[in-house]
Design a protein around this motif. Structure first.
Motif, PDB file in Angstrom:
ATOM      1  N   ILE A  60      -5.406   4.562  -5.176  1.00 28.88           N
ATOM      2  CA  ILE A  60      -6.686   3.953  -4.823  1.00 28.88           C
ATOM      3  C   ILE A  60      -7.653   5.024  -4.320  1.00 28.88           C
ATOM      4  O   ILE A  60      -8.827   5.058  -4.705  1.00 28.88           O
ATOM      5  N   ALA A  61      -7.164   5.920  -3.467  1.00 32.95           N
ATOM      6  CA  ALA A  61      -8.016   6.983  -2.933  1.00 32.95           C
ATOM      7  C   ALA A  61      -8.516   7.900  -4.043  1.00 32.95           C
ATOM      8  O   ALA A  61      -9.695   8.287  -4.064  1.00 32.95           O
ATOM      9  N   ARG A  62      -7.638   8.238  -4.959  1.00 31.07           N
ATOM     10  CA  ARG A  62      -8.046   9.100  -6.075  1.00 31.07           C
ATOM     11  C   ARG A  62      -9.139   8.429  -6.906  1.00 31.07           C
ATOM     12  O   ARG A  62     -10.104   9.084  -7.330  1.00 31.07           O
ATOM     13  N   HIS A  63      -8.993   7.129  -7.129  1.00 34.01           N
ATOM     14  CA  HIS A  63      -9.992   6.422  -7.943  1.00 34.01           C
ATOM     15  C   HIS A  63     -11.327   6.357  -7.213  1.00 34.01           C
ATOM     16  O   HIS A  63     -12.384   6.533  -7.829  1.00 34.01           O
ATOM     17  N   ALA A  64     -11.294   6.124  -5.911  1.00 37.30           N
ATOM     18  CA  ALA A  64     -12.536   6.078  -5.130  1.00 37.30           C
ATOM     19  C   ALA A  64     -13.261   7.415  -5.207  1.00 37.30           C
ATOM     20  O   ALA A  64     -14.487   7.469  -5.372  1.00 37.30           O
ATOM     21  N   GLU A  65     -12.519   8.502  -5.085  1.00 44.65           N
ATOM     22  CA  GLU A  65     -13.122   9.833  -5.178  1.00 44.65           C
ATOM     23  C   GLU A  65     -13.701  10.062  -6.565  1.00 44.65           C
ATOM     24  O   GLU A  65     -14.814  10.602  -6.719  1.00 44.65           O
ATOM     25  N   LEU A  66     -12.984   9.629  -7.592  1.00 41.65           N
ATOM     26  CA  LEU A  66     -13.410   9.846  -8.972  1.00 41.65           C
ATOM     27  C   LEU A  66     -14.707   9.117  -9.287  1.00 41.65           C
ATOM     28  O   LEU A  66     -15.634   9.687  -9.879  1.00 41.65           O
ATOM     29  N   ILE A  67     -14.790   7.847  -8.894  1.00 41.44           N
ATOM     30  CA  ILE A  67     -15.942   7.051  -9.321  1.00 41.44           C
ATOM     31  C   ILE A  67     -17.134   7.153  -8.377  1.00 41.44           C
ATOM     32  O   ILE A  67     -18.252   6.803  -8.763  1.00 41.44           O
TER      33      ILE A  67
ATOM     34  N   ASP B 260       5.514   7.155  -9.522  1.00 44.08           N
ATOM     35  CA  ASP B 260       6.032   7.611  -8.228  1.00 44.08           C
ATOM     36  C   ASP B 260       4.948   8.082  -7.269  1.00 44.08           C
ATOM     37  O   ASP B 260       5.158   8.979  -6.453  1.00 44.08           O
ATOM     38  N   THR B 261       3.778   7.462  -7.384  1.00 42.24           N
ATOM     39  CA  THR B 261       2.665   7.763  -6.486  1.00 42.24           C
ATOM     40  C   THR B 261       2.421   6.560  -5.595  1.00 42.24           C
ATOM     41  O   THR B 261       2.387   5.425  -6.085  1.00 42.24           O
ATOM     42  N   PRO B 262       2.244   6.735  -4.294  1.00 39.55           N
ATOM     43  CA  PRO B 262       1.923   5.586  -3.452  1.00 39.55           C
ATOM     44  C   PRO B 262       0.656   4.869  -3.942  1.00 39.55           C
ATOM     45  O   PRO B 262      -0.316   5.511  -4.352  1.00 39.55           O
ATOM     46  N   VAL B 263       0.688   3.550  -3.891  1.00 35.89           N
ATOM     47  CA  VAL B 263      -0.452   2.757  -4.348  1.00 35.89           C
ATOM     48  C   VAL B 263      -1.734   3.192  -3.638  1.00 35.89           C
ATOM     49  O   VAL B 263      -2.787   3.365  -4.256  1.00 35.89           O
TER      50      VAL B 263
ATOM     51  N   GLY C 178      -1.198  11.548   1.741  1.00 34.00           N
ATOM     52  CA  GLY C 178      -2.063  12.462   0.989  1.00 34.00           C
ATOM     53  C   GLY C 178      -3.454  11.954   0.681  1.00 34.00           C
ATOM     54  O   GLY C 178      -4.158  12.548  -0.149  1.00 34.00           O
ATOM     55  N   LEU C 179      -3.901  10.878   1.337  1.00 35.51           N
ATOM     56  CA  LEU C 179      -5.228  10.354   1.027  1.00 35.51           C
ATOM     57  C   LEU C 179      -6.325  11.323   1.452  1.00 35.51           C
ATOM     58  O   LEU C 179      -7.373  11.393   0.811  1.00 35.51           O
ATOM     59  N   ASP C 180      -6.095  12.083   2.512  1.00 34.96           N
ATOM     60  CA  ASP C 180      -7.112  13.026   2.981  1.00 34.96           C
ATOM     61  C   ASP C 180      -7.394  14.085   1.925  1.00 34.96           C
ATOM     62  O   ASP C 180      -8.547  14.458   1.688  1.00 34.96           O
ATOM     63  N   ARG C 181      -6.352  14.564   1.274  1.00 36.05           N
ATOM     64  CA  ARG C 181      -6.525  15.606   0.249  1.00 36.05           C
ATOM     65  C   ARG C 181      -7.056  15.027  -1.058  1.00 36.05           C
ATOM     66  O   ARG C 181      -7.798  15.692  -1.781  1.00 36.05           O
TER      67      ARG C 181
ATOM     68  N   GLN D 274       0.797  -1.216   0.000  1.00 36.06           N
ATOM     69  CA  GLN D 274       0.000   0.000   0.000  1.00 36.06           C
ATOM     70  C   GLN D 274       0.834   1.272   0.000  1.00 36.06           C
ATOM     71  O   GLN D 274       0.405   2.299  -0.527  1.00 36.06           O
ATOM     72  N   HIS D 275       2.044   1.224   0.580  1.00 34.29           N
ATOM     73  CA  HIS D 275       2.922   2.386   0.581  1.00 34.29           C
ATOM     74  C   HIS D 275       3.874   2.379  -0.618  1.00 34.29           C
ATOM     75  O   HIS D 275       4.568   3.385  -0.850  1.00 34.29           O
ATOM     76  N   ALA D 276       3.924   1.286  -1.356  1.00 30.01           N
ATOM     77  CA  ALA D 276       4.847   1.185  -2.490  1.00 30.01           C
ATOM     78  C   ALA D 276       4.492   2.206  -3.563  1.00 30.01           C
ATOM     79  O   ALA D 276       3.335   2.631  -3.689  1.00 30.01           O
ATOM     80  N   LEU D 277       5.503   2.606  -4.347  1.00 31.74           N
ATOM     81  CA  LEU D 277       5.290   3.608  -5.383  1.00 31.74           C
ATOM     82  C   LEU D 277       4.933   2.957  -6.705  1.00 31.74           C
ATOM     83  O   LEU D 277       5.486   1.927  -7.084  1.00 31.74           O
ATOM     84  N   THR D 278       3.994   3.576  -7.408  1.00 32.24           N
ATOM     85  CA  THR D 278       3.637   3.126  -8.746  1.00 32.24           C
ATOM     86  C   THR D 278       4.692   3.614  -9.733  1.00 32.24           C
ATOM     87  O   THR D 278       5.648   4.298  -9.372  1.00 32.24           O
ATOM     88  N   ALA D 279       4.486   3.287 -11.002  1.00 30.77           N
ATOM     89  CA  ALA D 279       5.418   3.722 -12.041  1.00 30.77           C
ATOM     90  C   ALA D 279       5.484   5.244 -12.135  1.00 30.77           C
ATOM     91  O   ALA D 279       6.475   5.801 -12.608  1.00 30.77           O
TER      92      ALA D 279
END
Length: 283
Positions: A183-190, A176-179, A217-220, A169-174
């Motif tokens: 996930i949080a961004r996608h939840a907010e989007l959909i 350089d964003t934490p996984v 940064g999940l809160d933001r 969950q803390h690992a970086l994606t390609a």
């Protein structure tokens, strides 16, 4: 409220339930140890009695029930029948249900899981389910589409309370964003609700994750999502951890309690009194 007539978004219904009944989620999880403590057999008949007493005690005092499917499934078809009955009775009594099944797959298989639990009239219909995004956030889309079409919800695993969670969950994606942040961004989007409303796609964030929710940064990234928070009670977190872990998002937190709540049973009056005490503690 019947799932077949629920037109309002799940996020709106959930927020209303929290305002009316407090932020507690009652984890109706028939652990073998709890059944023994209650003097009940570890059998389909035992978990049926356990579920009946628990639902009677928490109805009208919690935001929702959150049964863990595994504790019913371990009894085979007879145990699943008990879960079906519990979900149906909760629906009849107007108690929201979040079924903890952590489904995660792709394409038609994910769609089938969604139909099993989110389609109005399905035998195991719930108001929301927990889902795993670790086959890619897009793998959740079939479930999200069905949920949003029928006033249902999802809770997506983001920062879990198990010690090994950070490995992924803390690992970086390609990029350089934490996984967990992706996930949080996608939840907010959909699942984002209307202005000022809660979204219908929430996150599972453990109350024992320290500062990770805010530091990553999940809160933001997901300001509208409700937060299903395990880790309180028997797992060590308490009311003081609400603000420390979740900061300004503390108002979105749903406090999930199972053993910490149901250990007061099986006496119904004692159980209701304990629920009321916990409601005040986590207000």
């Amino acid at each position: 409220m019947s799932g077949s007539t629920a037109a309002r978004p799940f996020g709106s219904r959930l927020r209303q339930a929290v305002e009316a009944n407090g932020r507690l989620l009652a984890g109706i999880d028939p652990h073998a140890s709890l059944l023994e403590a209650w003097g009940l057999p570890d059998s389909p008949a035992g978990i049926a009695e356990f579920s009946r007493i628990a639902l009677d005690a928490v109805a009208g005092q919690v935001a929702a029930i959150k049964p863990q499917s595994a504790f019913f499934e371990r009894h085979g078809s007879a145990g699943v029948a008990v879960l079906e009955q519990l979900l149906g009775e909760a629906r009849e009594r107007g108690v929201l249900s979040i079924l903890d099944v952590k489904r995660g797959d792709i394409g038609s298989t994910m769609e089938a899981y969604a139909h099993a639990h989110l389609r109005p009239g399905a035998p195991l219909e719930a108001d929301a389910i927990t889902v795993s995004p670790y086959l890619g956030t897009g793998s959740l889309d079939p479930a999200a589409r069905l949920a949003l079409a029928h006033g249902k919800g999802l809770f997506v695993l983001a920062l879990t309370s198990n010690p090994d969670g950070p490995q992924v969950q803390h690992a970086l994606t390609a990029s350089d964003t934490p996984v967990a942040l992706e996930i949080a961004r996608h939840a907010e989007l959909i699942g984002a609700g209307a202005s000022g409303e809660w979204g219908s796609v929430g996150l599972v964030v453990g109350a024992t994750v320290g500062d990770a929710y805010r530091r990553l940064g999940l809160d933001r990234a997901a300001p509208s999502v409700p937060l299903l928070a395990p880790g309180f009670g028997a797992q060590g977190a308490g009311p003081a951890d609400m603000a420390e872990v979740f900061g300004e998002s503390a108002g979105h937190v749903l406090v999930s309690l199972s053993r910490g709540l149901l250990s007061a049973g099986p006496d119904p009056d004692r159980l209701r009194a304990h629920v009321e005490q916990l409601r005040r503690q986590y207000a």
